[in-house]
Write a protein that holds these residues in place. Structure first.
Motif, PDB file in Angstrom:
ATOM      1  N   HIS A  43       0.910  -1.104  -0.060  1.00 14.53           N
ATOM      2  CA  HIS A  43      -0.099   0.031  -0.036  1.00 14.53           C
ATOM      3  C   HIS A  43       0.962   1.366   0.116  1.00 14.53           C
ATOM      4  N   ALA A  44       0.788   1.763  -1.265  1.00 16.17           N
ATOM      5  CA  ALA A  44       1.501   3.343  -1.099  1.00 16.17           C
ATOM      6  C   ALA A  44       0.452   4.138  -1.624  1.00 16.17           C
ATOM      7  N   THR A  45       0.296   5.546  -1.209  1.00 18.85           N
ATOM      8  CA  THR A  45      -0.460   6.492  -1.518  1.00 18.85           C
ATOM      9  C   THR A  45       0.461   7.804  -1.652  1.00 18.85           C
ATOM     10  N   ALA A  46      -0.207   8.829  -2.407  1.00 22.12           N
ATOM     11  CA  ALA A  46       0.671  10.044  -2.787  1.00 22.12           C
ATOM     12  C   ALA A  46       0.414  10.868  -1.609  1.00 22.12           C
ATOM     13  N   GLN A  47       1.371  11.709  -1.403  1.00 23.76           N
ATOM     14  CA  GLN A  47       1.366  12.763  -0.011  1.00 23.76           C
ATOM     15  C   GLN A  47       0.510  13.910  -0.575  1.00 23.76           C
ATOM     16  N   LEU A  48       0.137  14.501   0.435  1.00 21.62           N
ATOM     17  CA  LEU A  48      -0.886  15.796   0.113  1.00 21.62           C
ATOM     18  C   LEU A  48       0.128  16.997  -0.139  1.00 21.62           C
ATOM     19  N   LYS A  49      -0.298  17.717  -1.016  1.00 24.69           N
ATOM     20  CA  LYS A  49       0.602  18.776  -1.388  1.00 24.69           C
ATOM     21  C   LYS A  49       0.615  19.719  -0.273  1.00 24.69           C
ATOM     22  N   PRO A  50       1.833  20.370  -0.219  1.00 28.66           N
ATOM     23  CA  PRO A  50       2.010  21.291   0.848  1.00 28.66           C
ATOM     24  C   PRO A  50       1.225  22.637   0.552  1.00 28.66           C
ATOM     25  N   ARG A  51       0.727  23.337   1.717  1.00 32.97           N
ATOM     26  CA  ARG A  51      -0.354  24.475   1.473  1.00 32.97           C
ATOM     27  C   ARG A  51       0.596  25.600   1.045  1.00 32.97           C
ATOM     28  N   ALA A  52       1.710  25.588   1.682  1.00 33.26           N
ATOM     29  CA  ALA A  52       2.561  26.943   1.652  1.00 33.26           C
ATOM     30  C   ALA A  52       3.025  26.980  -0.016  1.00 33.26           C
ATOM     31  N   ASP A  53       2.978  25.981  -0.640  1.00 34.46           N
ATOM     32  CA  ASP A  53       3.762  26.133  -1.988  1.00 34.46           C
ATOM     33  C   ASP A  53       3.054  24.936  -3.017  1.00 34.46           C
ATOM     34  N   GLU A  54       2.031  25.104  -3.547  1.00 32.41           N
ATOM     35  CA  GLU A  54       1.285  24.285  -4.313  1.00 32.41           C
ATOM     36  C   GLU A  54       2.515  23.652  -5.574  1.00 32.41           C
ATOM     37  N   GLY A  55       3.528  24.373  -5.833  1.00 36.00           N
ATOM     38  CA  GLY A  55       4.258  23.988  -6.866  1.00 36.00           C
ATOM     39  C   GLY A  55       5.294  22.615  -6.223  1.00 36.00           C
ATOM     40  N   GLN A  56       5.706  22.441  -5.107  1.00 36.69           N
ATOM     41  CA  GLN A  56       6.399  21.568  -4.341  1.00 36.69           C
ATOM     42  C   GLN A  56       5.961  20.185  -4.784  1.00 36.69           C
ATOM     43  N   LEU A  57       6.900  19.478  -5.129  1.00 36.25           N
ATOM     44  CA  LEU A  57       6.522  17.833  -5.109  1.00 36.25           C
ATOM     45  C   LEU A  57       6.857  17.321  -3.796  1.00 36.25           C
ATOM     46  N   SER A  58       5.914  16.736  -3.158  1.00 28.56           N
ATOM     47  CA  SER A  58       5.934  16.087  -1.857  1.00 28.56           C
ATOM     48  C   SER A  58       5.870  14.155  -2.000  1.00 28.56           C
ATOM     49  N   TYR A  59       6.895  13.627  -1.423  1.00 29.88           N
ATOM     50  CA  TYR A  59       6.936  12.370  -1.820  1.00 29.88           C
ATOM     51  C   TYR A  59       7.815  11.596  -0.634  1.00 29.88           C
ATOM     52  N   VAL A  60       7.763  10.354  -0.432  1.00 28.81           N
ATOM     53  CA  VAL A  60       8.396   9.640   0.660  1.00 28.81           C
ATOM     54  C   VAL A  60       9.024   8.283  -0.123  1.00 28.81           C
ATOM     55  N   VAL A  61       9.988   7.994   0.419  1.00 27.63           N
ATOM     56  CA  VAL A  61      10.668   6.625   0.158  1.00 27.63           C
ATOM     57  C   VAL A  61      11.342   6.121   1.285  1.00 27.63           C
ATOM     58  N   THR A  62      10.701   4.797   1.286  1.00 25.28           N
ATOM     59  CA  THR A  62      10.889   3.875   2.614  1.00 25.28           C
ATOM     60  C   THR A  62      11.730   2.631   2.206  1.00 25.28           C
ATOM     61  N   ASP A  63      12.494   2.190   2.946  1.00 24.52           N
ATOM     62  CA  ASP A  63      13.283   0.721   2.959  1.00 24.52           C
ATOM     63  C   ASP A  63      12.761  -0.030   3.705  1.00 24.52           C
ATOM     64  N   TRP A  64      12.192  -1.309   3.584  1.00 25.91           N
ATOM     65  CA  TRP A  64      11.672  -1.991   4.335  1.00 25.91           C
ATOM     66  C   TRP A  64      12.459  -3.544   4.536  1.00 25.91           C
ATOM     67  N   PHE A  65      12.885  -3.712   5.687  1.00 29.40           N
ATOM     68  CA  PHE A  65      13.395  -5.266   5.831  1.00 29.40           C
ATOM     69  C   PHE A  65      12.386  -6.204   6.171  1.00 29.40           C
ATOM     70  N   LEU A  66      12.208  -7.244   5.326  1.00 25.78           N
ATOM     71  CA  LEU A  66      11.015  -7.768   5.327  1.00 25.78           C
ATOM     72  C   LEU A  66      11.164  -9.148   6.310  1.00 25.78           C
ATOM     73  N   GLY A  67      11.985  -9.695   6.846  1.00 24.74           N
ATOM     74  CA  GLY A  67      12.292 -10.378   7.831  1.00 24.74           C
ATOM     75  C   GLY A  67      11.681 -11.867   7.583  1.00 24.74           C
ATOM     76  N   LEU A  68      10.816 -12.132   8.506  1.00 27.44           N
ATOM     77  CA  LEU A  68       9.884 -13.517   8.254  1.00 27.44           C
ATOM     78  C   LEU A  68       8.946 -13.475   7.413  1.00 27.44           C
ATOM     79  N   ASP A  69       8.437 -12.110   6.874  1.00 26.10           N
ATOM     80  CA  ASP A  69       7.654 -12.205   5.614  1.00 26.10           C
ATOM     81  C   ASP A  69       8.101 -12.529   4.304  1.00 26.10           C
ATOM     82  N   ASP A  70       9.639 -12.368   4.163  1.00 27.71           N
ATOM     83  CA  ASP A  70      10.300 -12.856   2.974  1.00 27.71           C
ATOM     84  C   ASP A  70      11.741 -13.119   3.479  1.00 27.71           C
TER      85      ASP A  70
END
Length: 337
Positions: free
Chosen positions: A49-76
């Motif tokens: 599940h990955a969803t887009a970030q809300l745009k910053p109110r101060a500057d609608e031209g800014q691109l907001s995003y997140v990058v996350t690295d996951w260690f999956l452990g017993l899941d994989d």
């Protein structure tokens, strides 16, 4: 995290010195320093599940995003390197073939996560408790199902009433264990009782089971008096909800193992909310002991919570008076002056 909350560009490590995920991370700081923004960023970029970030109110031209690295452990367990999950609109500095491979892998895990595992549960700081009766509906679509695509909300108070879902877990688990002796339901009921015993230690509250006529969860308090869930203090109801709902997700996503042995991530905003000062110091350690394979990520503004933790588990967020920027401080410097 880029242009999320008060952060222009933030890199945050939730690993220990050996490179393994920390089992406990406490984000410590006052209001407006981005603690809830960090939890929201993690919840919005998780396997399945990955969803887009809300745009910053101060500057609608800014691109907001997140990058996350996951260690999956017993899941994989066969996967030795992290799985990178990004916001759908993320633009990374990478070759086109590498970007294509990353997007394909992310899409693959979105499908795979529907089959089980990859548990992430979240608790808003706006959590509250209504007076609601027990409502049991189709277990296969409620208690026994973990929805990896459920959206985490840390700000919408209309979606944070925990009473009905908590009582549903308590009631169904007890009923299923009684109907199917020796089954995995009995294992889950035993695990639930163990978790609640750890979390309620020192409170004088003990979970007994269900009232046979009303199917309401029954507890005893100091003096041996029997009470229902609504009659408990908010601090006790909060810990019961955190324990029961986290265990339910682990049991639903990992049906073949004891839920206390299953891995997952739990995000709790304002862990000190509704907790008396004399119990805040032991909160983090009780959570770790209750479900030792879960990675707990907590936020707090209470020094009492931090005093009960190892400094290696604390990340302090402070707004610098000169620049106004929020800076992270770890180790001996993880305090607020």
């Amino acid at each position: 995290m880029v242009h999320v909350g008060p952060f222009e560009d933030l890199t945050l490590s939730l690993e220990d010195d050996s490179g393994a995920p920390r089992r406990l991370v406490v984000l410590f700081g006052g209001e407006g320093v981005g603690k809830t923004s960090v939890l929201g960023a993690v919840a919005s970029t998780r396997p399945g599940h990955a969803t887009a970030q809300l745009k910053p109110r101060a500057d609608e031209g800014q691109l907001s995003y997140v990058v996350t690295d996951w260690f999956l452990g017993l899941d994989d367990p066969a996967r030795l390197h992290p799985l990178r999950i990004t916001s759908p609109n993320a633009r990374l500095d990478e070759a086109e073939d590498a970007a294509l491979l990353r997007r394909r892998e992310q899409a693959h895990f979105e499908r795979r996560a529907q089959e089980g595992g990859y548990v992430l549960v979240s608790f808003s700081g706006a959590r509250w408790f209504s007076r609601s009766g027990v409502v049991l509906s189709t277990p296969e679509r409620t208690i026994l199902r973990y929805d990896v695509r459920a959206t985490a909300s840390f700000d919408d108070a209309t979606r944070t009433d925990l009473t009905r879902e908590t009582k549903q877990v308590l009631a169904y688990t007890a009923i299923a264990a009684a109907l199917a002796s020796g089954s995995r339901y009995e294992l889950v009921d035993t695990a639930l009782r163990e978790v609640l015993t750890v979390l309620l230690d020192g409170s004088g509250v003990t979970y007994l089971g269900l009232d046979p006529a009303r199917l309401e969860p029954i507890f005893t308090i100091a003096g041996g008096r029997r009470v229902e869930f609504e009659d408990l203090g908010r601090s006790d109801r909060t810990l019961i909800a955190i324990g029961a709902l986290t265990l339910r997700a682990l049991a639903a996503a990992h049906p073949t193992v004891s839920p206390r042995d299953a891995e997952g991530v739990a995000l709790i905003d304002d862990i000190d909310a509704h907790q008396p000062l004399h119990r805040q110091r032991s909160l983090a350690n009780r959570l770790r002991h209750a479900l030792p394979r879960v990675q707990w990520v907590l936020t707090t503004a209470s020094p009492a919570v931090v005093y009960g933790c190892d400094l290696a588990d604390v990340i302090a967020l402070r707004r610098e008076p000169d620049s106004g920027r929020v800076e992270l401080h770890e180790g001996p410097d993880a305090v607020i002056h």
